[in-house]
Enzyme design. Structure first.
Site, PDB file in Angstrom:
ATOM      1  N   HIS A  53       4.114  -5.197   0.456  1.00 14.70           N
ATOM      2  CA  HIS A  53       5.083  -4.127   0.722  1.00 14.70           C
ATOM      3  C   HIS A  53       6.298  -4.640   1.500  1.00 14.70           C
ATOM      4  O   HIS A  53       6.853  -3.953   2.362  1.00 14.70           O
ATOM      5  CB  HIS A  53       4.423  -2.974   1.492  1.00 14.70           C
ATOM      6  CG  HIS A  53       3.336  -2.276   0.734  1.00 14.70           C
ATOM      7  ND1 HIS A  53       3.584  -1.257  -0.167  1.00 14.70           N
ATOM      8  CD2 HIS A  53       1.994  -2.465   0.728  1.00 14.70           C
ATOM      9  CE1 HIS A  53       2.442  -0.838  -0.686  1.00 14.70           C
ATOM     10  NE2 HIS A  53       1.467  -1.570  -0.167  1.00 14.70           N
ATOM     11  N   ASN A 126       0.083   5.075  -2.220  1.00  9.50           N
ATOM     12  CA  ASN A 126       0.858   4.477  -3.306  1.00  9.50           C
ATOM     13  C   ASN A 126       1.324   5.556  -4.277  1.00  9.50           C
ATOM     14  O   ASN A 126       0.980   6.726  -4.140  1.00  9.50           O
ATOM     15  CB  ASN A 126       0.015   3.437  -4.057  1.00  9.50           C
ATOM     16  CG  ASN A 126      -0.229   2.178  -3.247  1.00  9.50           C
ATOM     17  OD1 ASN A 126       0.567   1.807  -2.399  1.00  9.50           O
ATOM     18  ND2 ASN A 126      -1.348   1.521  -3.518  1.00  9.50           N
TER      19      ASN A 126
END
Length: 484
Positions: A53, A126
């Site tokens: 990320h 997510n």
């Protein structure tokens, strides 16, 4: 802002253009403290990027519940429809580095920090409702297979290599995630137009101590927009920051970004009645049996004023829970409870929660002390321990009743869950897609899998056929055509 340039000590700078030297053309002097300060700070401007990320964007806003959720949870921010709880949201790609393109095939992170009156609550998920693995012990291996090769440092090229497919083909539980990821859900150009999911299962607890399983779903008010792999490739070259640009420009123009929070709820008694384990992060709960319940809306209306301070330093952790929300025994979640905070202590230091963007809006009071970047000491006086009498016994335990929890039983063992059923939902997902989406999915998998070694391709195709015979055969045929 002060108009006169100063050092970090607040001393005015009268010349910011020329170093202090021994004569007009002589050597630079070590006593030029302004020069040394500027260079030393510049040398340290970068902190380690996130292992996953790393590339992300974010915005501020608020969350507002529709009606009290008191029958299910005692979490205060989910009680009063008149209260607007401040939030920070960070969107991200998972695998790429900070300089990577945002349109490539990848899961997207959807992390929300609620600054509640109970303290900070982080919902870290997510844009896809399932994950590659069900047990956190496999996470380092999974990411290693997705990242550049240790010998050549070759990147994964949007997963089109043997290392990625080697791990995936040997992990049958990943098949469901692959059907989501290699559909057009895996390629987007706008964070405003994608769904978000908590992925893991949590527990809501009400004031009576009654618990219930919960899964989170974010629905974008703007609807869902995806792109195909050809548009993804074009944007990666022409506008690699397309999603960040879209989010920032939209809010900068005075418009708002809105999402609706929905939840699925499941009684504890149901978990043994299903054909799969509901705590398995590679599975979804059937919505006909556990319908989505609207909870509230989230509105993003303010861009960060300083990206590094507010977004790069933002630290989210699934273990940041508040009264009324508890973790389940989800094996993936259990590992995340440790890993996220441990990562932040490495990246940002042991006092990362004192950084303004991570600091709770409520007062923090404990006996933790010192360490790098101690900005707001938690205590004063001589007593930095508990229990104490020298400090008046403060701070002291709240005495609030604790959640009784679910009874635990069993022997200590390393064992896979019994009801894996790794292919059924993957096949159901494929068959639920439109003809065009099925075509795109098959083409996307074939375009990537064709670059893997022969034995790996065979193994992956067997998994796909186990999910849906037609899908596997179509991928196999497409690869032959592409290689012809």
């Amino acid at each position: 802002m002060k108009k006169t340039l100063t050092t970090n000590q607040g001393v005015e700078v009268n010349d910011n253009q020329n170093s202090l030297t021994a004569g007009e053309r002589g050597s630079v002097l070590l006593q030029d403290v302004h020069l040394i300060e500027k260079l030393a700070h510049f040398d340290r401007e970068r902190i380690p990027e996130r292992v996953v990320h790393a590339k992300g964007a974010g915005a501020h806003g608020y969350f507002q519940v529709y009606k009290s959720m008191a029958p299910y949870t005692k979490a205060k921010f989910l009680q009063n429809p008149d209260v607007k709880t401040p939030v920070l949201v960070r969107f991200s790609t998972v695998v790429g580095s900070r300089g990577s393109a945002e349109s490539v095939r990848d899961p997207r992170g959807f992390a929300v920090k609620f600054y509640t009156e109970d303290g900070n609550y982080d919902l870290v998920g997510n844009n896809i409702p399932v994950f590659f693995i069900r047990d956190a012990i496999k996470f380092p291996d999974m990411i290693h297979s997705f990242k550049p090769a240790p010998d050549t440092n070759y990147p994964t090229s949007s997963s089109a290599n043997s290392r990625f497919w080697d791990f995936i083909s040997l992990s049958p539980e990943s098949t469901h995630m692959i059907i989501w990821l290699f559909s057009d859900r895996g390629t987007i150009k706008s964070y405003r137009k994608m769904e978000g999911f908590g992925v893991n299962t949590y527990i809501w607890v009400n004031k009576m101590g009654r618990g219930i399983y919960v899964k989170y779903h974010w629905k974008p008010a703007a609807g869902i927009e995806t792109i195909d792999r050809f548009e993804s490739t074009r944007l990666a070259g022409e506008d690699p920051d397309c999603a960040t640009r879209d989010l920032y420009d939209w809010i900068a123009s005075g418009k708002e970004v809105e999402y609706e929070l929905n939840v699925q709820l499941m009684e504890f008694e149901d978990e043994n009645e299903l054909e799969f384990d509901p705590l398995d992060a590679t599975k979804t709960w059937p919505e006909d049996r556990y319908p989505l319940m609207p909870v509230g809306k989230m509105v993003l209306n303010k861009n960060p004023e300083n990206y590094f301070a507010e977004i790069e330093q933002a630290a989210f952790c699934p273990a940041s829970l508040i009264p009324g929300v508890e973790p389940s025994a989800d094996k993936l979640l259990q590992g995340r409870l440790f890993s996220y905070a441990d990562t932040h202590r490495h990246r940002l230091g042991p006092n990362y929660l004192q950084i303004p963007v991570n600091r709770p809006k409520v007062e923090v009071s404990n006996d933790q002390q010192d360490g790098y970047m101690t900005i707001t000491p938690q205590f004063s006086g001589t007593a930095n321990y508990e229990p104490n009498s020298l400090g008046g016994g403060l701070p002291k335990e709240s005495g609030a009743p604790t959640y009784p929890g679910k009874p635990l039983q069993g022997v200590m063992v390393r064992k896979r869950i019994e009801k894996t059923n790794d292919f059924r939902q993957a096949g159901e997902r494929y068959r639920s897609l439109s003809k065009i989406d099925q075509d795109h999915l098959v083409g996307n998998i074939a375009d990537s899998l064709m670059h893997a070694d022969m034995e790996i391709r065979k193994r992956m195709i067997r998994n796909l056929k186990s999910a849906d015979a037609e899908m596997g055969e179509r991928v196999e045929h497409s690869i032959k055509e592409m290689k012809a």
